[in-house]
Design a protein around this motif. Structure first.
Motif, PDB file in Angstrom:
ATOM      1  N   THR A   1       3.468  -0.356  10.428  1.00 19.64           N
ATOM      2  CA  THR A   1       3.301  -0.077   9.006  1.00 19.64           C
ATOM      3  C   THR A   1       1.881  -0.384   8.544  1.00 19.64           C
ATOM      4  O   THR A   1       1.296   0.350   7.746  1.00 19.64           O
ATOM      5  N   SER A   2       1.316  -1.480   9.053  1.00 19.37           N
ATOM      6  CA  SER A   2      -0.046  -1.829   8.665  1.00 19.37           C
ATOM      7  C   SER A   2      -1.017  -0.733   9.082  1.00 19.37           C
ATOM      8  O   SER A   2      -1.912  -0.344   8.328  1.00 19.37           O
ATOM      9  N   TRP A   3      -0.827  -0.261  10.323  1.00 20.08           N
ATOM     10  CA  TRP A   3      -1.730   0.792  10.811  1.00 20.08           C
ATOM     11  C   TRP A   3      -1.524   2.085  10.050  1.00 20.08           C
ATOM     12  O   TRP A   3      -2.488   2.799   9.735  1.00 20.08           O
ATOM     13  N   ALA A   4      -0.276   2.377   9.719  1.00 25.50           N
ATOM     14  CA  ALA A   4      -0.012   3.578   8.928  1.00 25.50           C
ATOM     15  C   ALA A   4      -0.673   3.476   7.552  1.00 25.50           C
ATOM     16  O   ALA A   4      -1.208   4.456   7.028  1.00 25.50           O
ATOM     17  N   ALA A   5      -0.658   2.274   6.995  1.00 26.94           N
ATOM     18  CA  ALA A   5      -1.269   2.075   5.679  1.00 26.94           C
ATOM     19  C   ALA A   5      -2.784   2.280   5.755  1.00 26.94           C
ATOM     20  O   ALA A   5      -3.387   2.914   4.888  1.00 26.94           O
ATOM     21  N   ARG A   6      -3.377   1.755   6.823  1.00 26.58           N
ATOM     22  CA  ARG A   6      -4.833   1.928   6.961  1.00 26.58           C
ATOM     23  C   ARG A   6      -5.178   3.402   7.114  1.00 26.58           C
ATOM     24  O   ARG A   6      -6.140   3.909   6.526  1.00 26.58           O
ATOM     25  N   HIS A   7      -4.375   4.083   7.918  1.00 21.93           N
ATOM     26  CA  HIS A   7      -4.577   5.530   8.128  1.00 21.93           C
ATOM     27  C   HIS A   7      -4.447   6.290   6.801  1.00 21.93           C
ATOM     28  O   HIS A   7      -5.258   7.153   6.471  1.00 21.93           O
ATOM     29  N   HIS A   8      -3.401   5.942   6.077  1.00 20.67           N
ATOM     30  CA  HIS A   8      -3.136   6.550   4.773  1.00 20.67           C
ATOM     31  C   HIS A   8      -4.353   6.428   3.850  1.00 20.67           C
ATOM     32  O   HIS A   8      -4.772   7.408   3.217  1.00 20.67           O
ATOM     33  N   LEU A   9      -4.933   5.234   3.789  1.00 22.03           N
ATOM     34  CA  LEU A   9      -6.095   5.046   2.921  1.00 22.03           C
ATOM     35  C   LEU A   9      -7.304   5.837   3.429  1.00 22.03           C
ATOM     36  O   LEU A   9      -8.032   6.451   2.651  1.00 22.03           O
ATOM     37  N   GLU A  10      -7.476   5.821   4.766  1.00 22.13           N
ATOM     38  CA  GLU A  10      -8.668   6.440   5.341  1.00 22.13           C
ATOM     39  C   GLU A  10      -8.698   7.953   5.099  1.00 22.13           C
ATOM     40  O   GLU A  10      -9.762   8.528   4.894  1.00 22.13           O
ATOM     41  N   ARG A  11      -7.526   8.560   5.115  1.00 20.21           N
ATOM     42  CA  ARG A  11      -7.504  10.022   4.970  1.00 20.21           C
ATOM     43  C   ARG A  11      -7.559  10.467   3.502  1.00 20.21           C
ATOM     44  O   ARG A  11      -7.651  11.660   3.217  1.00 20.21           O
ATOM     45  N   SER A  12      -7.493   9.517   2.606  1.00 23.01           N
ATOM     46  CA  SER A  12      -7.498   9.875   1.188  1.00 23.01           C
ATOM     47  C   SER A  12      -8.904  10.225   0.717  1.00 23.01           C
ATOM     48  O   SER A  12      -9.895   9.987   1.418  1.00 23.01           O
ATOM     49  N   ALA A  13      -8.964  10.721  -0.487  1.00 25.54           N
ATOM     50  CA  ALA A  13     -10.252  11.089  -1.081  1.00 25.54           C
ATOM     51  C   ALA A  13     -10.973   9.893  -1.693  1.00 25.54           C
ATOM     52  O   ALA A  13     -12.127  10.015  -2.104  1.00 25.54           O
ATOM     53  N   ALA A  14     -10.302   8.761  -1.766  1.00 26.72           N
ATOM     54  CA  ALA A  14     -10.960   7.579  -2.339  1.00 26.72           C
ATOM     55  C   ALA A  14     -12.160   7.194  -1.479  1.00 26.72           C
ATOM     56  O   ALA A  14     -12.139   7.355  -0.257  1.00 26.72           O
ATOM     57  N   ILE A  15     -13.202   6.690  -2.124  1.00 23.06           N
ATOM     58  CA  ILE A  15     -14.334   6.149  -1.371  1.00 23.06           C
ATOM     59  C   ILE A  15     -13.902   4.804  -0.821  1.00 23.06           C
ATOM     60  O   ILE A  15     -13.417   3.943  -1.564  1.00 23.06           O
ATOM     61  N   LYS A  16     -14.045   4.644   0.498  1.00 24.03           N
ATOM     62  CA  LYS A  16     -13.616   3.385   1.097  1.00 24.03           C
ATOM     63  C   LYS A  16     -14.785   2.407   1.161  1.00 24.03           C
ATOM     64  O   LYS A  16     -15.896   2.785   1.523  1.00 24.03           O
ATOM     65  N   CYS A  17     -14.508   1.194   0.856  1.00 18.79           N
ATOM     66  CA  CYS A  17     -15.503   0.134   0.972  1.00 18.79           C
ATOM     67  C   CYS A  17     -14.885  -0.937   1.858  1.00 18.79           C
ATOM     68  O   CYS A  17     -14.268  -1.862   1.349  1.00 18.79           O
TER      69      CYS A  17
ATOM     70  N   ILE B   1       0.837  -1.209   0.000  1.00 15.46           N
ATOM     71  CA  ILE B   1       0.000   0.000   0.000  1.00 15.46           C
ATOM     72  C   ILE B   1       0.867   1.253   0.000  1.00 15.46           C
ATOM     73  O   ILE B   1       0.703   2.153  -0.830  1.00 15.46           O
ATOM     74  N   LEU B   2       1.813   1.307   0.944  1.00 16.89           N
ATOM     75  CA  LEU B   2       2.581   2.543   1.109  1.00 16.89           C
ATOM     76  C   LEU B   2       3.604   2.729  -0.009  1.00 16.89           C
ATOM     77  O   LEU B   2       3.967   3.860  -0.332  1.00 16.89           O
ATOM     78  N   ALA B   3       4.038   1.639  -0.612  1.00 18.49           N
ATOM     79  CA  ALA B   3       5.016   1.762  -1.693  1.00 18.49           C
ATOM     80  C   ALA B   3       4.361   2.191  -3.003  1.00 18.49           C
ATOM     81  O   ALA B   3       4.958   2.900  -3.802  1.00 18.49           O
ATOM     82  N   LEU B   4       3.144   1.750  -3.229  1.00 15.96           N
ATOM     83  CA  LEU B   4       2.543   1.947  -4.555  1.00 15.96           C
ATOM     84  C   LEU B   4       1.423   2.980  -4.593  1.00 15.96           C
ATOM     85  O   LEU B   4       0.907   3.292  -5.666  1.00 15.96           O
ATOM     86  N   THR B   5       1.024   3.468  -3.432  1.00 20.09           N
ATOM     87  CA  THR B   5       0.035   4.549  -3.466  1.00 20.09           C
ATOM     88  C   THR B   5       0.592   5.764  -2.725  1.00 20.09           C
ATOM     89  O   THR B   5       1.437   5.632  -1.836  1.00 20.09           O
ATOM     90  N   SER B   6       0.107   6.905  -3.109  1.00 15.93           N
ATOM     91  CA  SER B   6       0.558   8.133  -2.465  1.00 15.93           C
ATOM     92  C   SER B   6      -0.564   9.159  -2.495  1.00 15.93           C
ATOM     93  O   SER B   6      -1.507   9.050  -3.281  1.00 15.93           O
ATOM     94  N   ILE B   7      -0.423  10.125  -1.598  1.00 21.06           N
ATOM     95  CA  ILE B   7      -1.353  11.252  -1.558  1.00 21.06           C
ATOM     96  C   ILE B   7      -0.508  12.503  -1.697  1.00 21.06           C
ATOM     97  O   ILE B   7       0.465  12.680  -0.942  1.00 21.06           O
ATOM     98  N   PRO B   8      -0.829  13.373  -2.636  1.00 19.72           N
ATOM     99  CA  PRO B   8      -0.013  14.575  -2.799  1.00 19.72           C
ATOM    100  C   PRO B   8      -0.009  15.411  -1.517  1.00 19.72           C
ATOM    101  O   PRO B   8      -0.974  15.380  -0.743  1.00 19.72           O
ATOM    102  N   ARG B   9       1.064  16.113  -1.307  1.00 18.56           N
ATOM    103  CA  ARG B   9       1.112  16.996  -0.136  1.00 18.56           C
ATOM    104  C   ARG B   9      -0.052  17.965  -0.176  1.00 18.56           C
ATOM    105  O   ARG B   9      -0.425  18.486  -1.228  1.00 18.56           O
ATOM    106  N   THR B  10      -0.643  18.183   1.011  1.00 22.91           N
ATOM    107  CA  THR B  10      -1.863  18.984   1.027  1.00 22.91           C
ATOM    108  C   THR B  10      -1.615  20.431   0.649  1.00 22.91           C
ATOM    109  O   THR B  10      -2.551  21.138   0.274  1.00 22.91           O
ATOM    110  N   ASP B  11      -0.356  20.874   0.726  1.00 15.00           N
ATOM    111  CA  ASP B  11      -0.126  22.247   0.279  1.00 15.00           C
ATOM    112  C   ASP B  11      -0.113  22.346  -1.252  1.00 15.00           C
ATOM    113  O   ASP B  11      -0.158  23.434  -1.805  1.00 15.00           O
ATOM    114  N   THR B  12      -0.054  21.196  -1.917  1.00  9.66           N
ATOM    115  CA  THR B  12      -0.159  21.231  -3.383  1.00  9.66           C
ATOM    116  C   THR B  12      -1.549  20.830  -3.849  1.00  9.66           C
ATOM    117  O   THR B  12      -2.005  21.231  -4.903  1.00  9.66           O
TER     118      THR B  12
END
Lengths: 587, 587
Positions: free
Chosen positions: A330-346, A281-292
């Protein structure tokens, strides 16, 4: 009546018939990808070093008889259940009140909640949630009852509801076996009254002769597609092509069930999807910095094609549902990463938590206790809510002291409750008013007595199954753990499935097993909704917490059938098998 | 030109790309039944006691480049080839003349012929024959030639032409890999000029970017359906439901290739079919005594459902093509039993024999020798026959003394041959007239010299492959067997495939192999015809031997690709792999 159904079913087979049927099932399974990757118990790592092998999913050779009225009832409830869980997941405050005592004793639930709070603090950027649900039931047919069986809910799955793909295939296979080359004279099945092709008749039984059509794949796929569409265009600058991510376990063996959905998603909806193992998850997905980019789009970079990136509209969790999958920060960080993204979570974390056993238990409360159903579904007529309620099995918290009966009651204003509500007491298992006051301590009493424990199952709050404690094992188990941990468990009265049910199973290792079985029916449904804003909405009243439903469907089913000696489910683990059903009605 | 095509193909992969591609291919294969049962070399009997496991068919990771003009040429010839072999199989006298010297030395061919004679004596009751054919070619691209490659026929299969089902799936898979989620940016393949999506261009090459559609399954199935329809109604009294039998080997591993046809046959044509292992022919099929029914219908009794019988319209042989399958008198009795029945055989024994290498070799004869093409296809223009002839590779009998050049010439009347025929000599490998007179002894001379043998392959007459002798192994091999057995072999000039061709193969054991490869193109076709009566037709002239063609189609292809170190074919055996093709044309 029910016993008549099972009297001569499945029909006995000669050795030639069984050989033909088993061979046909083995070949049909692989031909149609009713398949799994074999476990190392079936083929050792040394014998399968490159993991190329596949085998049939464990399947019953025959569909299991199932009451048409119960099947229809389960289907008719699904859209209301979908809406109920959408409403629960939209009500953070209610969920917190229900769950908070568990957070003290259950790190898994507490960590999920912490992620929710952290994202709430930062501010959610996606207010839509998607649920691909499966509501699981068993038939309750007490020995002393002469009436038809009733439907009891086992659990409501809000994350990673699996087997829609393979269940559709089993249905197709049983239909093929029952009708090839003609329904009048199938070659794989002997003729039988339930197949509608025997000169013998069951006098009081009508059957349609083959399983009902199973629409699980188009239903689940349409749910994903609805969310993909609702996400709208890319939030990246410059804009990116969009996709859906299937979040999967690194060592997934039930892969062909998942591929049935992704393949249909592309074929029917032209929506690309990619499989993302949780370790990447963390290697292949990213969220742009919020200032950009303040929209926080989730960007996926295919490892095979790093020059092109995709924006993820929907993250479909077929992983990260069980505590065992979180093996470090790392697992928890990955879950957090997904949750804060704009993607709709299912699902979103709130929807994940809504599927806990504790919520299921609290929902059974009824007037004069809090009427949560009425609260969450105020626009539904009382009769509709009573139908839902009739599927609740008796269940109890194991809190050491009685909770306040309205601890989870978010709405002290009872103006929506009518007088008739409190009198509606058609459920034979409903406790009296005085019992209700003491319902939690009653749970402990029932669990600790060997006599009463014998009719119960102790379930952990957590998702993922595999840790239920059954019957007389309950008292010694509870006594072996600190009393403070008891609240992690729900005690549920065991459902009494039809005792005469039999079937034959072809396991993934090719063994054929005959015997008494227990079946569990799952009904699939999907729901997409928009939450009212959670962050910054101070003093929101109960009305503001209702979800706006954008898509709500029911369709498709799963029947899982296991040998009676097994108390645990889990088809992919080889303990139970995939089944379909042959409906009968008493005429 | 040809070298330019292969220069950077297949495109090099990073480890991440290869891992992604291999994983995708592994999963796609099982999901779509591009699968085989593993051999015991891949999974031992002990590790797979119930034979439930499956694995991917050996496949190339990329489609192989193929000249569009050669592909179109091969397709355009197929219906003429179908008709040619229908005519050959209809001409018993011609076949006997060609084959009779082999009967002395080849028990397999002799026994087939004996069955034909026995049935002829009793009287054939079915005058229709069905061929599901595959004409196999290689590209001949001599090093010193600067022109485009030419097409040379390797063999023409008249029995058990396999891989139509799996070849269609490989085509579909390569197309998916090249176009998912878009042809402009596939995730599984790097961009490349041949995929039509690279900024780099091959200046003189045009490509359509993905493999052409493969219609092998509907084509072959429609052939079976045409025969089923032509058979007409049941000849049994009382009449029986009808079916097609797939005659299969008891230990078949290439089962999913066969199931692709039977499934499509039922789905599209509503024709039931059953798999009959050769060991059970005599147990599960019967022919009523001729004093009760002179029509000799073939009756099939499903072992699983003995109360209902079927009348067989078509026996589709996916077995009994190789000598090794006839392990005793029972096998021969079973073949005889099928041949004398009223079922349409695919193929009849005469059609089976027509596919022998000897026939292929004799067909290469040309004026002033016998012009067999003109004889069998009198209504085709000379130019069309020359196109067919241009695909013949030079080949020679190994008869110890020169055969009379017209030994197989059924028609000493040469009035249909024009003067221009004898002058048409555009084939660079064609022998001069004087050479032709001595063509058989030239075969021996070429085979025994190490220098010339190095450009040749020695092929046994028999079907089934697996026993070819290559290059400098030929002289010692011939010297190791009695000279009287030499006539069992055909010497064929080796075709010189493009030397720079490369590909990557995923084997059935999961190993990935890169390297130089050789590809063989098969074109599928079907033909149903009615023979003029063979029994009792005394003094029939050549005209009366022509078949009446009822159905003649071309459609679908197979590309088999093998590593250059392997001289032998046989995809199911793991030596070579299934491939599809990416067409290019020089612009």
């Amino acid at each position: 009546m029910v016993h008549e159904i099972y009297h001569n079913y499945p029909p006995p087979l000669t050795p030639e018939q069984e050989e033909y049927l088993v061979q046909t099932v083995k070949n049909w399974s692989i031909e149609h990808a009713l398949a799994v990757r074999p476990s190392s118990a079936i083929v050792s790592e040394e014998a399968n070093p490159n993991h190329v092998l596949a085998t049939n999913a464990p399947v019953t050779l025959f569909p299991s008889p199932f009451s048409k009225s119960c099947f229809d009832q389960a289907r008719s409830l699904q859209k209301t259940y979908n809406e109920l869980y959408a409403a629960i997941a939209s009500d953070e405050e209610w969920l917190e009140r229900v769950m908070e005592e568990l957070f003290e004793v259950d790190d898994f639930l507490a960590n999920l909640w912490k992620i929710h709070l952290a994202v709430k603090e930062e501010g959610y950027v996606q207010n839509m949630s998607l649920g691909l649900f499966r509501s699981d039931y068993m038939l309750d047919a007490p020995d002393d009852s002469r009436g038809p069986p009733s439907l009891k809910q086992v659990e409501f799955n809000t994350i990673s509801s699996s087997f829609g793909g393979l269940a559709s295939l089993v249905t197709e296979m049983h239909t093929h076996l029952a009708t090839y080359p003609s329904q009048g004279h199938p070659v794989a099945y002997p003729r039988h009254p339930l197949f509608g092709n025997s000169p013998d008749k069951l006098p009081s039984i009508k059957s349609i002769g083959h399983p009902p059509h199973n629409t699980a794949v188009p239903t689940l796929t349409a749910g994903l597609a609805a969310a993909h569409e609702a996400y709208g265009s890319s939030k990246s600058r410059p804009s990116l092509p969009t996709c859906i991510l299937f979040l999967v376990q690194d060592t997934e063996r039930n892969i062909f069930d998942q591929l049935a959905l992704s393949t249909h998603l592309y074929k029917e909806h032209k929506i690309p999807s990619f499989r993302l193992p949780t370790s990447k998850i963390l290697a292949l997905t990213s969220i742009p910095r919020t200032d950009t980019n303040r929209a926080r789009p989730l960007i996926y970079t295919p490892p095979s094609s790093p020059s092109i990136q995709y924006e993820v509209t929907v993250v479909y969790f077929r992983a990260l549902y069980a505590p065992s999958e979180y093996d470090g920060p790392t697992s928890w960080a990955a879950r957090h990463h997904l949750e804060r993204s704009a993607a709709i979570k299912c699902p979103s974390i709130l929807l994940h938590l809504s599927g806990s056993k504790k919520v299921q238990q609290v929902l059974t409360s009824r007037p004069p206790g809090p009427d949560h159903l009425k609260f969450f579904l105020p626009d539904h007529p009382t009769a509709a809510l009573d139908k839902l309620r009739s599927t609740f099995a008796p269940q109890y918290a194991l809190s050491p002291t009685p909770e306040s009966s309205d601890s989870a009651n978010p709405d002290t204003n009872t103006e929506t409750k009518t007088d008739t509500d409190t009198d509606t007491d058609t459920d034979t298992d409903t406790k009296t008013d005085t019992e209700h006051e003491d319902i939690e301590s009653e749970g402990i009493r029932l669990a600790l007595s060997e006599t009463t424990a014998a009719n119960h199952v102790l379930k952990p709050q957590r998702e993922g199954g595999g840790n239920n404690i059954y019957r007389t094992n309950i008292p010694p188990f509870l006594n072996s753990i600190p009393r403070s941990q008891w609240k992690q468990y729900i005690l549920m009265e065991l459902i009494r499935p039809p005792p005469a049910a039999k079937n034959t199973v072809l396991r993934s290792d090719g063994h054929v097993v005959h015997g008494n079985v227990v079946s569990e029916l799952g009904i699939f449904g999907t729901c997409l909704w928009r939450n009212t804003p959670i962050h910054g909405a101070s003093g929101s009243g109960s009305g503001s917490k209702r979800p706006k439903i954008l898509h709500n469907t029911e369709g498709g089913f799963l029947l899982r059938t296991k040998g009676k000696e097994n108390d645990e489910g889990g088809v992919a683990a080889g303990f139970s098998s995939l089944d379909s059903l042959i409906l009968y009605e008493e005429s």
